[in-house]
Design an enzyme around this catalytic site. Structure first.
Site, PDB file in Angstrom:
ATOM      1  N   LEU A  12      -0.502 177.124  50.398  1.00  0.00           N
ATOM      2  CA  LEU A  12      -0.657 177.270  51.844  1.00  0.00           C
ATOM      3  C   LEU A  12      -2.071 176.908  52.264  1.00  0.00           C
ATOM      4  O   LEU A  12      -3.026 177.195  51.547  1.00  0.00           O
ATOM      5  CB  LEU A  12      -0.420 178.723  52.253  1.00  0.00           C
ATOM      6  CG  LEU A  12       1.001 179.254  52.261  1.00  0.00           C
ATOM      7  CD1 LEU A  12       0.981 180.762  52.463  1.00  0.00           C
ATOM      8  CD2 LEU A  12       1.799 178.583  53.367  1.00  0.00           C
ATOM      9  N   TYR A  16      10.265 186.196  49.511  1.00  0.00           N
ATOM     10  CA  TYR A  16       9.959 185.660  50.828  1.00  0.00           C
ATOM     11  C   TYR A  16      10.561 184.283  51.106  1.00  0.00           C
ATOM     12  O   TYR A  16      10.367 183.736  52.179  1.00  0.00           O
ATOM     13  CB  TYR A  16       8.453 185.645  51.088  1.00  0.00           C
ATOM     14  CG  TYR A  16       7.631 184.931  50.021  1.00  0.00           C
ATOM     15  CD1 TYR A  16       7.731 183.565  49.827  1.00  0.00           C
ATOM     16  CD2 TYR A  16       6.739 185.650  49.222  1.00  0.00           C
ATOM     17  CE1 TYR A  16       6.981 182.925  48.858  1.00  0.00           C
ATOM     18  CE2 TYR A  16       5.985 185.014  48.252  1.00  0.00           C
ATOM     19  CZ  TYR A  16       6.115 183.657  48.079  1.00  0.00           C
ATOM     20  OH  TYR A  16       5.374 183.027  47.124  1.00  0.00           O
ATOM     21  N   CYS A  26     -36.778 221.697  46.557  1.00  0.00           N
ATOM     22  CA  CYS A  26     -37.018 220.256  46.417  1.00  0.00           C
ATOM     23  C   CYS A  26     -37.084 219.600  47.796  1.00  0.00           C
ATOM     24  O   CYS A  26     -36.171 219.766  48.601  1.00  0.00           O
ATOM     25  CB  CYS A  26     -35.885 219.640  45.597  1.00  0.00           C
ATOM     26  SG  CYS A  26     -35.873 217.841  45.597  1.00  0.00           S
ATOM     27  N   ASP A  84      -1.085 190.190  47.885  1.00  0.00           N
ATOM     28  CA  ASP A  84      -2.051 189.651  46.948  1.00  0.00           C
ATOM     29  C   ASP A  84      -1.549 189.921  45.532  1.00  0.00           C
ATOM     30  O   ASP A  84      -1.859 190.932  44.931  1.00  0.00           O
ATOM     31  CB  ASP A  84      -3.412 190.295  47.179  1.00  0.00           C
ATOM     32  CG  ASP A  84      -4.523 189.390  46.711  1.00  0.00           C
ATOM     33  OD1 ASP A  84      -4.216 188.266  46.281  1.00  0.00           O
ATOM     34  OD2 ASP A  84      -5.685 189.811  46.772  1.00  0.00           O
ATOM     35  N   GLU A 137       4.549 187.216  58.038  1.00  0.00           N
ATOM     36  CA  GLU A 137       4.826 188.014  56.843  1.00  0.00           C
ATOM     37  C   GLU A 137       3.507 188.465  56.225  1.00  0.00           C
ATOM     38  O   GLU A 137       2.622 187.642  56.008  1.00  0.00           O
ATOM     39  CB  GLU A 137       5.600 187.155  55.828  1.00  0.00           C
ATOM     40  CG  GLU A 137       6.874 186.568  56.406  1.00  0.00           C
ATOM     41  CD  GLU A 137       7.540 185.555  55.468  1.00  0.00           C
ATOM     42  OE1 GLU A 137       7.080 185.406  54.311  1.00  0.00           O
ATOM     43  OE2 GLU A 137       8.503 184.911  55.901  1.00  0.00           O
ATOM     44  N   CYS A 148     -38.893 215.719  43.021  1.00  0.00           N
ATOM     45  CA  CYS A 148     -39.792 216.856  42.805  1.00  0.00           C
ATOM     46  C   CYS A 148     -40.054 217.105  41.318  1.00  0.00           C
ATOM     47  O   CYS A 148     -40.779 218.023  40.963  1.00  0.00           O
ATOM     48  CB  CYS A 148     -39.223 218.115  43.450  1.00  0.00           C
ATOM     49  SG  CYS A 148     -37.783 218.762  42.581  1.00  0.00           S
ATOM     50  N   LYS A 203      -6.169 184.416  56.797  1.00  0.00           N
ATOM     51  CA  LYS A 203      -6.805 185.246  55.771  1.00  0.00           C
ATOM     52  C   LYS A 203      -7.779 186.248  56.393  1.00  0.00           C
ATOM     53  O   LYS A 203      -8.565 185.900  57.267  1.00  0.00           O
ATOM     54  CB  LYS A 203      -7.570 184.361  54.776  1.00  0.00           C
ATOM     55  CG  LYS A 203      -6.666 183.448  53.947  1.00  0.00           C
ATOM     56  CD  LYS A 203      -5.844 184.226  52.934  1.00  0.00           C
ATOM     57  CE  LYS A 203      -6.534 184.387  51.604  1.00  0.00           C
ATOM     58  NZ  LYS A 203      -6.655 183.187  50.801  1.00  0.00           N
ATOM     59  N   CYS A 213     -35.745 215.470  38.434  1.00  0.00           N
ATOM     60  CA  CYS A 213     -35.460 215.034  39.805  1.00  0.00           C
ATOM     61  C   CYS A 213     -36.465 213.944  40.199  1.00  0.00           C
ATOM     62  O   CYS A 213     -37.674 214.134  40.040  1.00  0.00           O
ATOM     63  CB  CYS A 213     -35.580 216.227  40.746  1.00  0.00           C
ATOM     64  SG  CYS A 213     -35.486 215.752  42.475  1.00  0.00           S
ATOM     65  N   CYS A 216     -30.421 218.660  40.956  1.00  0.00           N
ATOM     66  CA  CYS A 216     -31.810 219.094  40.868  1.00  0.00           C
ATOM     67  C   CYS A 216     -31.798 220.612  40.940  1.00  0.00           C
ATOM     68  O   CYS A 216     -31.127 221.200  41.781  1.00  0.00           O
ATOM     69  CB  CYS A 216     -32.599 218.504  42.035  1.00  0.00           C
ATOM     70  SG  CYS A 216     -34.200 219.286  42.270  1.00  0.00           S
ATOM     71  N   LYS A 229       0.778 188.907  53.730  1.00  0.00           N
ATOM     72  CA  LYS A 229       0.559 188.080  52.548  1.00  0.00           C
ATOM     73  C   LYS A 229       0.130 188.968  51.391  1.00  0.00           C
ATOM     74  O   LYS A 229      -0.988 189.471  51.351  1.00  0.00           O
ATOM     75  CB  LYS A 229      -0.512 187.020  52.830  1.00  0.00           C
ATOM     76  CG  LYS A 229      -0.690 186.038  51.694  1.00  0.00           C
ATOM     77  CD  LYS A 229      -1.596 184.893  52.123  1.00  0.00           C
ATOM     78  CE  LYS A 229      -1.661 183.799  51.085  1.00  0.00           C
ATOM     79  NZ  LYS A 229      -2.218 184.227  49.811  1.00  0.00           N
TER      80      LYS A 229
HETATM   81  S1  IVH Z   1       5.130 181.129  51.381  1.00  0.00           S
HETATM   82  C1  IVH Z   1       4.908 177.154  51.732  1.00  0.00           C
HETATM   83  N1  IVH Z   1       5.100 183.672  51.963  1.00  0.00           N
HETATM   84  O1  IVH Z   1       0.502 182.980  48.958  1.00  0.00           O
HETATM   85  C2  IVH Z   1       5.344 178.233  50.920  1.00  0.00           C
HETATM   86  N2  IVH Z   1       3.595 182.878  50.311  1.00  0.00           N
HETATM   87  O2  IVH Z   1      -1.392 180.781  49.332  1.00  0.00           O
HETATM   88  C3  IVH Z   1       4.217 178.927  50.243  1.00  0.00           C
HETATM   89  N3  IVH Z   1       2.215 184.603  49.281  1.00  0.00           N
HETATM   90  O3  IVH Z   1       1.524 180.970  46.277  1.00  0.00           O
HETATM   91  C4  IVH Z   1       4.488 180.308  49.989  1.00  0.00           C
HETATM   92  N4  IVH Z   1       3.045 186.291  50.422  1.00  0.00           N
HETATM   93  O4  IVH Z   1       1.756 183.517  46.088  1.00  0.00           O
HETATM   94  C5  IVH Z   1       4.561 182.703  51.213  1.00  0.00           C
HETATM   95  N5  IVH Z   1       5.182 185.908  52.554  1.00  0.00           N
HETATM   96  C6  IVH Z   1       4.667 184.930  51.801  1.00  0.00           C
HETATM   97  C7  IVH Z   1       3.659 185.175  50.844  1.00  0.00           C
HETATM   98  C8  IVH Z   1       3.146 184.108  50.114  1.00  0.00           C
HETATM   99  C9  IVH Z   1       2.174 185.914  49.485  1.00  0.00           C
HETATM  100  C10 IVH Z   1       1.368 183.872  48.318  1.00  0.00           C
HETATM  101  C11 IVH Z   1       2.141 183.045  47.341  1.00  0.00           C
HETATM  102  C12 IVH Z   1       1.654 181.639  47.492  1.00  0.00           C
HETATM  103  C13 IVH Z   1       0.318 181.860  48.121  1.00  0.00           C
HETATM  104  C14 IVH Z   1      -0.079 180.644  48.916  1.00  0.00           C
END
Ligand code: IVH
Length: 710
Positions: free
Chosen positions: A88, A257, A463, A122, A118, A443, A346, A440, A458, A120
């Site tokens: 992405l 997703y 102090c 991690d 959605e 002091c 992000k 300390c 201490c 995202k």
């Molecule tokens: S869509 C175009 N949907 O983000 C389709 N990705 O930076 C690409 N990720 O490799 C993925 N949540 O690991 C999509 N709801 C979500 C996501 C998601 C996390 C991660 C995924 C992807 C990375 C891309």
């Protein structure tokens, strides 16, 4: 013949058990709404396991008994993805998201299209393949074309259905993100720290014998690394290590997703409908996925999550915004690896790495020595960070943080930045192990570490650093709230001897204060009459603060503002509190032995009793006015409110509880009576479950208030 028939019957039962278990897994892990008890579930598993033991020919790889194989996965194979997994483009600011939308609109010939937002996750992207309803292959994203075969490890994730119900397409692929919960991550790191303690002990022995030492294990820097590490792990060497890995695996989860390639069914026309469809097939989709009709709405969703990311039990690093209409998606296509129809908004990062230059110690109001890291300045989450807390000596040792290390810094919300841990791979060998000073730093009195406590203190109550910190605390906003006495005024008053402890503030006069010399920019300056008068007025006003503020202001070790509320409520007067035995104190809800002893020790100290006398002489309120609170239908009950309520703010809800005689706390303990769970609750709701504390929906809470009000 007879035997065959038997086998046939057993086979039917085995299949029935498998689909029952699959159904209950779905209720439990995907819908979060189990229909049967854990014991009943275990019984189903036991029966299946028994049958499979007797008839091993019936074991199939998609049997739920194969989930927790615990067997080492030899080497991972390579999987070619039939359709590449895309990545992405990122938007780091609102303007970039708008620019993306403009470009897409220009290509689409209209800006009137729906979006899907959605969270995202991690974690790490995976592709799951199903054939005739069975999970047959799971692979990492890898470079997008080729990934690693991690089918076996993925089988241990309970929300990945091993078998789908009727109506599933004959062959297809789904995509999603495997992640680890924050809680799971903490737990895994905790176990690694314990393992390291064990390794340290072994190493001591080895060193004595002149043998080569074993290597300590590195902590995971964040849940994503922990998830990736667990999903790609092979065999484990020791039993304990295997335990840690099991914990890790158990803390993994997935959100699906996207739909990849598909045979034997028609694709829904939009991303939104795809998500609903995947949900119906039995996949776990994020309940916070949302449809947005306009870009502004999507933008709003992004900001909302940016503010509220902490409230989720897992980490998200942004929001993925996708164009809903799949035919439009197709029309827009991709540039290289990045689709034009989606973008990742992000959040500003909350972690960064930098060099730890020095470890320093400051002395807190209770005499605690608080180590902190002096860092090479670094930008984290929109602010420059130069210092970060290191909590205490144990923490430094457990995380094995050394002076000169490259360290990971984390900033969350408004809290003080923390040192997460060292990046061990970047060590040069020049790093120095730290040990707390034995005196300390202010002091030079000896430092003491109490049995069972992580903190060093201490030992000198006189102090100057302690006195200064206590003064600062006493006048602070949440304590006595005496405006005008800032850091420099407080320091000057202590230095010239006008005050020795907070009790002396009340005998200060305007005349005394006017000539107080403060450090100025170029040369010292007088405090001056207006400020002097203000301080005296403010001090006078502070005499009317409620008892709970006074208790908090005293700076008793382990007594924060919430605990002070609790104590004020329970004892109603400082004299009653001062007279309470450790047992009396422990009988108060949420007061444990550590707090009880600390309160007792505070009032046993003669200097502290003198402070109380000074406050009494000055006319500070030392008893609660509490006619209204004495009774009340919620008397004796402790509530914690978590998540967002629709009828009122959290503070208002807490106020209502207090009005009705109950108490409101911010953290869940075993002594909590009710947890009121609003929209998007955090870990507190989980804690409640863990401790078996009753939870109330907002509705239930409201009806309780109504009932008690009547
Ligand atoms: S869509 C175009 N949907 O983000 C389709 N990705 O930076 C690409 N990720 O490799 C993925 N949540 O690991 C999509 N709801 C979500 C996501 C998601 C996390 C991660 C995924 C992807 C990375 C891309």
């Amino acid at each position: 013949m007879e035997e065959d028939r038997d086998l046939q019957t057993v086979k039917l039962r085995v299949e029935e058990l498998r689909s029952l278990i699959a159904y209950h897994d779905y209720r439990y892990y995907v819908l979060d709404s189990p229909e049967i008890s854990d014991a009943q579930y275990d019984e189903l598993m036991r029966e299946l396991r028994r049958l499979e033991e007797r008839y091993p020919q019936l074991i199939t790889p998609d049997s739920p008994t194969q989930r927790v194989s615990g067997q080492p996965v030899a080497a991972f194979g390579i999987v070619e993805h039939r359709l590449p997994l895309l990545s992405l483009a990122n938007a780091f600011a609102e303007a970039e998201l708008r620019a993306w939308h403009r470009r897409a609109s220009a290509l689409a010939g209209s800006d009137d299209f729906t979006l899907v937002c959605e969270p995202k996750m991690d974690g790490l992207a995976v592709a799951l393949v199903y054939e005739n309803g069975a999970f047959v292959q799971g692979a990492t994203r890898g470079d997008g074309r080729r990934g690693e075969n991690i089918t076996e490890n993925l089988r241990t994730i309970r929300s990945i259905p091993l078998r789908l119900g009727k109506g599933a397409p004959s062959r297809f692929e789904v995509r999603g993100e495997v992640y680890m919960t924050k809680q799971g991550f903490e737990k895994v790191n905790q176990e690694i720290m314990w393992l390291n303690e064990e390794i340290d002990r072994v190493n001591e022995e080895l060193a004595k014998k002149g043998k080569k030492e074993k290597k300590r294990l590195s902590l995971f820097a964040n849940p994503r690394n922990a998830a990736a590490g667990s999903v790609r792990q092979r065999d484990a060497r020791s039993v304990r290590q295997r335990d840690a890995r099991m914990t890790a695996k158990r803390s993994l989860d997935i959100f699906i997703y996207a739909l990849g390639w598909l045979e034997g069914a028609a694709r829904p026309p939009t991303q939104w409908e795809t998500l609903q469809w995947l949900g119906k097939l039995g996949f776990r989709t994020n309940p916070y996925n949302a449809r947005a009709r306009y870009l502004n709405e999507a933008m709003h969703v992004c900001y909302e999550w940016q503010d509220r990311r902490e409230s989720l039990p897992y980490e998200i690093d942004g929001v993925v915004v996708k164009i809903d209409d799949l035919s439009l998606q197709e029309r827009l296509g991709a540039v290289g690896r990045e689709p034009r129809w989606a973008i990742a908004y992000k959040f500003p990062p909350i972690q960064a790495t930098t060099k730890l230059l020095k470890i320093k110690v400051n002395v807190g109001r209770t005499g605690s020595l608080n180590p902190y890291a002096v860092l090479e300045p670094v930008r984290v989450g929109g602010a420059t960070v130069e210092r970060a807390t290191l909590h205490n000596e144990d923490d430094i040792r457990r995380k094995d943080i050394r002076i000169g290390d490259t360290v990971i810094i984390q900033r969350a919300g408004d809290v003080i930045p923390q040192v997460v841990g060292p990046v061990v791979s970047l060590r040069t060998g020049e790093e120095e192990v730290y040990s707390m000073p034995e005196q300390c730093p202010e002091c030079h009195a000896p430092v003491r570490r109490l049995e069972g406590e992580a903190m060093s203190y201490c030992t000198n109550t006189a102090c100057p650093a302690q006195r200064f910190a206590l003064m600062e605390h006493f006048v602070s906003r949440d304590a006595m709230d005496i405006e005008g006495i800032g850091q420099s005024t407080g320091a000057a008053l202590l230095e010239n001897g006008s005050v020795a402890d907070p009790g002396d503030i009340y005998s200060l006069t305007v005349d005394q204060l006017v000539y107080l010399m403060l450090p100025g920019k170029d040369h010292p300056r007088r405090l001056g009459a207006p400020t002097a008068r203000k301080i005296v007025d403010e001090t006078e006003r502070s005499k009317q603060r409620p008892l709970s503020r006074v208790i908090f202001a005293l700076g008793i070790r382990h007594v924060g503002s919430e605990m002070a509320d609790r104590l004020a409520e329970h004892f109603g007067a400082i004299d009653a509190l001062a007279a309470a035995s450790v047992e009396d104190l422990e009988s108060v809800p949420t007061v444990g032995p550590k707090i009880a002893q600390s309160v007792r020790a505070y009032f046993d100290d003669e200097d502290n009793r003198r402070i109380i006398e000074k406050l009494r002489q000055a006319g500070v309120r030392l008893a609660e006015e509490r006619a209204a609170r004495e009774e009340g239908p919620l008397r004796g009950l402790t509530f914690v409110v978590t998540g967002t309520l629709s009828a009122f703010t959290r503070e208002e809800a807490e106020e209502r509880v207090r009005e009705l005689g109950g108490s409101a706390a911010s953290s869940v303990t075993r002594k909590t009576d009710y947890v009121v769970v609003g929209e998007s609750p955090g870990s507190k709701a989980q804690k409640a479950q863990e401790y078996g504390v009753k939870t109330l929906t907002e509705e239930e809470f409201l009806s309780m208030l109504r009932r008690t009000n009547a």
